[in-house]
Write a protein that holds these residues in place. Structure first.
Motif, PDB file in Angstrom:
ATOM      1  N   HIS A  55     -11.756   1.902  38.576  1.00 15.25           N
ATOM      2  CA  HIS A  55     -11.995   0.564  39.133  1.00 15.25           C
ATOM      3  C   HIS A  55     -10.931   0.203  40.165  1.00 15.25           C
ATOM      4  O   HIS A  55     -11.238  -0.327  41.237  1.00 15.25           O
ATOM      5  CB  HIS A  55     -12.013  -0.469  38.011  1.00 15.25           C
ATOM      6  CG  HIS A  55     -13.287  -0.491  37.246  1.00 15.25           C
ATOM      7  ND1 HIS A  55     -13.549  -1.407  36.254  1.00 15.25           N
ATOM      8  CD2 HIS A  55     -14.401   0.285  37.322  1.00 15.25           C
ATOM      9  CE1 HIS A  55     -14.747  -1.202  35.755  1.00 15.25           C
ATOM     10  NE2 HIS A  55     -15.276  -0.171  36.383  1.00 15.25           N
ATOM     11  N   ASP A  60     -21.528  -4.927  51.435  1.00 17.34           N
ATOM     12  CA  ASP A  60     -22.638  -5.008  50.473  1.00 17.34           C
ATOM     13  C   ASP A  60     -22.751  -3.728  49.653  1.00 17.34           C
ATOM     14  O   ASP A  60     -23.104  -3.770  48.464  1.00 17.34           O
ATOM     15  CB  ASP A  60     -23.953  -5.286  51.201  1.00 17.34           C
ATOM     16  CG  ASP A  60     -24.087  -6.752  51.608  1.00 17.34           C
ATOM     17  OD1 ASP A  60     -23.393  -7.601  51.001  1.00 17.34           O
ATOM     18  OD2 ASP A  60     -24.874  -7.043  52.536  1.00 17.34           O
ATOM     19  N   ARG A 101     -20.162  -4.071  47.099  1.00 16.15           N
ATOM     20  CA  ARG A 101     -20.585  -5.066  46.108  1.00 16.15           C
ATOM     21  C   ARG A 101     -21.543  -4.437  45.101  1.00 16.15           C
ATOM     22  O   ARG A 101     -21.426  -4.667  43.889  1.00 16.15           O
ATOM     23  CB  ARG A 101     -21.238  -6.257  46.802  1.00 16.15           C
ATOM     24  CG  ARG A 101     -21.646  -7.371  45.829  1.00 16.15           C
ATOM     25  CD  ARG A 101     -22.399  -8.490  46.510  1.00 16.15           C
ATOM     26  NE  ARG A 101     -21.507  -9.390  47.217  1.00 16.15           N
ATOM     27  CZ  ARG A 101     -21.436  -9.520  48.534  1.00 16.15           C
ATOM     28  NH1 ARG A 101     -22.183  -8.736  49.312  1.00 16.15           N
ATOM     29  NH2 ARG A 101     -20.628 -10.388  49.092  1.00 16.15           N
ATOM     30  N   SER A 102     -22.465  -3.619  45.588  1.00 13.85           N
ATOM     31  CA  SER A 102     -23.404  -2.930  44.696  1.00 13.85           C
ATOM     32  C   SER A 102     -22.675  -1.948  43.786  1.00 13.85           C
ATOM     33  O   SER A 102     -22.997  -1.831  42.593  1.00 13.85           O
ATOM     34  CB  SER A 102     -24.463  -2.188  45.526  1.00 13.85           C
ATOM     35  OG  SER A 102     -25.242  -3.095  46.279  1.00 13.85           O
ATOM     36  N   PHE A 155     -19.514  -2.136  42.760  1.00 13.92           N
ATOM     37  CA  PHE A 155     -18.752  -2.894  41.763  1.00 13.92           C
ATOM     38  C   PHE A 155     -19.672  -3.468  40.688  1.00 13.92           C
ATOM     39  O   PHE A 155     -19.316  -3.477  39.504  1.00 13.92           O
ATOM     40  CB  PHE A 155     -17.980  -4.026  42.441  1.00 13.92           C
ATOM     41  CG  PHE A 155     -16.920  -3.556  43.412  1.00 13.92           C
ATOM     42  CD1 PHE A 155     -16.333  -2.314  43.282  1.00 13.92           C
ATOM     43  CD2 PHE A 155     -16.507  -4.380  44.457  1.00 13.92           C
ATOM     44  CE1 PHE A 155     -15.356  -1.874  44.171  1.00 13.92           C
ATOM     45  CE2 PHE A 155     -15.529  -3.959  45.341  1.00 13.92           C
ATOM     46  CZ  PHE A 155     -14.951  -2.708  45.211  1.00 13.92           C
ATOM     47  N   LEU A 156     -20.841  -3.920  41.095  1.00 12.10           N
ATOM     48  CA  LEU A 156     -21.796  -4.467  40.131  1.00 12.10           C
ATOM     49  C   LEU A 156     -22.294  -3.360  39.202  1.00 12.10           C
ATOM     50  O   LEU A 156     -22.382  -3.543  37.981  1.00 12.10           O
ATOM     51  CB  LEU A 156     -22.961  -5.122  40.866  1.00 12.10           C
ATOM     52  CG  LEU A 156     -24.005  -5.844  40.003  1.00 12.10           C
ATOM     53  CD1 LEU A 156     -23.361  -7.005  39.244  1.00 12.10           C
ATOM     54  CD2 LEU A 156     -25.146  -6.357  40.869  1.00 12.10           C
ATOM     55  N   ASN A 180     -17.185  -3.501  37.688  1.00 16.74           N
ATOM     56  CA  ASN A 180     -15.859  -3.739  38.247  1.00 16.74           C
ATOM     57  C   ASN A 180     -15.712  -5.235  38.562  1.00 16.74           C
ATOM     58  O   ASN A 180     -15.930  -5.672  39.692  1.00 16.74           O
ATOM     59  CB  ASN A 180     -15.654  -2.886  39.501  1.00 16.74           C
ATOM     60  CG  ASN A 180     -14.208  -2.855  39.963  1.00 16.74           C
ATOM     61  OD1 ASN A 180     -13.424  -3.745  39.667  1.00 16.74           O
ATOM     62  ND2 ASN A 180     -13.876  -1.810  40.706  1.00 16.74           N
ATOM     63  N   LYS A 181     -15.309  -6.015  37.572  1.00 15.68           N
ATOM     64  CA  LYS A 181     -15.242  -7.470  37.733  1.00 15.68           C
ATOM     65  C   LYS A 181     -14.188  -7.891  38.751  1.00 15.68           C
ATOM     66  O   LYS A 181     -14.409  -8.825  39.524  1.00 15.68           O
ATOM     67  CB  LYS A 181     -14.949  -8.123  36.382  1.00 15.68           C
ATOM     68  CG  LYS A 181     -16.072  -7.965  35.377  1.00 15.68           C
ATOM     69  CD  LYS A 181     -15.732  -8.661  34.064  1.00 15.68           C
ATOM     70  CE  LYS A 181     -16.856  -8.495  33.043  1.00 15.68           C
ATOM     71  NZ  LYS A 181     -16.503  -9.159  31.755  1.00 15.68           N
ATOM     72  N   MET A 208     -15.614  -7.423  42.199  1.00 18.07           N
ATOM     73  CA  MET A 208     -16.556  -8.487  42.542  1.00 18.07           C
ATOM     74  C   MET A 208     -15.814  -9.783  42.879  1.00 18.07           C
ATOM     75  O   MET A 208     -16.143 -10.463  43.859  1.00 18.07           O
ATOM     76  CB  MET A 208     -17.518  -8.723  41.384  1.00 18.07           C
ATOM     77  CG  MET A 208     -18.509  -7.589  41.146  1.00 18.07           C
ATOM     78  SD  MET A 208     -19.632  -7.351  42.559  1.00 18.07           S
ATOM     79  CE  MET A 208     -20.496  -8.933  42.575  1.00 18.07           C
ATOM     80  N   GLN A 209     -14.813 -10.126  42.077  1.00 20.84           N
ATOM     81  CA  GLN A 209     -14.032 -11.339  42.336  1.00 20.84           C
ATOM     82  C   GLN A 209     -13.325 -11.258  43.682  1.00 20.84           C
ATOM     83  O   GLN A 209     -13.229 -12.254  44.411  1.00 20.84           O
ATOM     84  CB  GLN A 209     -13.009 -11.549  41.221  1.00 20.84           C
ATOM     85  CG  GLN A 209     -13.610 -11.922  39.882  1.00 20.84           C
ATOM     86  CD  GLN A 209     -12.586 -11.851  38.760  1.00 20.84           C
ATOM     87  OE1 GLN A 209     -11.432 -11.467  38.976  1.00 20.84           O
ATOM     88  NE2 GLN A 209     -13.001 -12.193  37.556  1.00 20.84           N
ATOM     89  N   ILE A 244     -14.246  -9.653  46.433  1.00 21.97           N
ATOM     90  CA  ILE A 244     -15.182  -9.890  47.524  1.00 21.97           C
ATOM     91  C   ILE A 244     -15.507 -11.372  47.635  1.00 21.97           C
ATOM     92  O   ILE A 244     -15.433 -11.969  48.726  1.00 21.97           O
ATOM     93  CB  ILE A 244     -16.471  -9.073  47.327  1.00 21.97           C
ATOM     94  CG1 ILE A 244     -16.185  -7.581  47.518  1.00 21.97           C
ATOM     95  CG2 ILE A 244     -17.559  -9.535  48.310  1.00 21.97           C
ATOM     96  CD1 ILE A 244     -17.381  -6.690  47.284  1.00 21.97           C
ATOM     97  N   GLU A 245     -15.863 -11.990  46.520  1.00 22.73           N
ATOM     98  CA  GLU A 245     -16.287 -13.391  46.567  1.00 22.73           C
ATOM     99  C   GLU A 245     -15.142 -14.301  46.992  1.00 22.73           C
ATOM    100  O   GLU A 245     -15.318 -15.176  47.839  1.00 22.73           O
ATOM    101  CB  GLU A 245     -16.835 -13.819  45.200  1.00 22.73           C
ATOM    102  CG  GLU A 245     -18.040 -13.004  44.729  1.00 22.73           C
ATOM    103  CD  GLU A 245     -19.137 -12.896  45.779  1.00 22.73           C
ATOM    104  OE1 GLU A 245     -19.404 -13.907  46.476  1.00 22.73           O
ATOM    105  OE2 GLU A 245     -19.705 -11.801  45.925  1.00 22.73           O
TER     106      GLU A 245
END
Length: 236
Positions: A106, A203, A206-207, A209-210, A214-215, A218-219, A221-222
């Motif tokens: 991760h 993107d 993002r896919s 990590f989802l 991988n939290k 994701m955090q 990126i957001e």
């Protein structure tokens, strides 16, 4: 601390991180773990005060699973308020795992994302996550050897020169060319290359990590895209 323990349903307050180790420096956060009711896992930051709310049941399960955050707590935390001796209970339940490959993967995946797309994110988020990636990989590898460490000086001794320099400047919030170069050098020294091709987009990451759970990725990126400076850096 202006907070009512009873109103929050908090059963214990534990100090961890650099202030618990007493190796804090100017700019260090005060890190508190607050053992809270079920379904209340969250993080709050107020200036240099960072509060992590975790339910007791989750902490117990994570202790038995060898979770690195709980490892940090049982190794270094000091009780501020602990009438039920929950810190001692966690220590008795904690077991190190023989493999932390998932955590390393991760951190490595996030590291390559930062190397390739860090320019699209806020500087503060990128710098903090670069340090998080390095620390997570180093801590995980030391844990696999049965001797986890969290203090910056101990980690720097186990790190290549490029990583040690980044750890030394961990409180810096402005990303510069030298930091990017040192981080890339560190990533290149890793045993495994990026999981995605060089042309992979945000993107695509993002896919990834989802898909891999991988939290932190994701955090990143957001928060990085939304210009939010908050951070949940678990391994202080």
């Amino acid at each position: 601390m202006n907070m009512s323990v009873g109103d929050e349903g908090v059963s214990a307050i534990l100090l961890f991180g650099s202030r618990a180790r007493e190796d804090n420096s100017r700019g260090s956060d005060t890190d508190l773990l607050l053992i809270s009711p079920p379904d209340t896992t969250k993080h709050k930051s107020i200036g240099h005060l960072s509060m992590f709310f975790y339910p007791w049941e989750k902490l117990q399960a994570d202790a038995r699973d060898g979770d690195l955050f709980v490892c940090h707590i049982v190794r270094e935390a000091k009780p501020v308020f602990d009438p039920l001796s929950q810190l001692d209970q966690l220590r008795s339940q904690f077991r190190l795992r023989t493999s932390y490959a998932r955590e390393i993967t991760h951190a490595r995946d996030l590291g390559w994302f930062l190397d390739r797309h860090g320019g699209a994110l806020t500087s503060d988020v990128v710098v903090r996550r670069m340090v998080w990636c390095i620390r997570t990989i180093l801590i995980a590898r030391l844990a696999e050897r049965g001797r986890p460490a969290f203090a910056p000086l101990e980690l720097a001794m186990a790190a290549p020169a490029s990583a040690a320099e980044l750890l030394a400047g961990r409180h810096q919030r402005r990303l510069d060319v030298a930091m990017r170069q040192r981080f890339r050098q560190y990533m290149m020294q890793e045993d495994v290359g990026p999981a995605l091709p060089s042309e992979a987009t945000i993107d695509d990451y993002r896919s990834l990590f989802l898909r891999t759970g991988n939290k932190v990725g994701m955090q990143t990126i957001e928060r990085g895209l939304q210009n939010l400076g908050g951070d949940e850096d678990y391994y202080h």
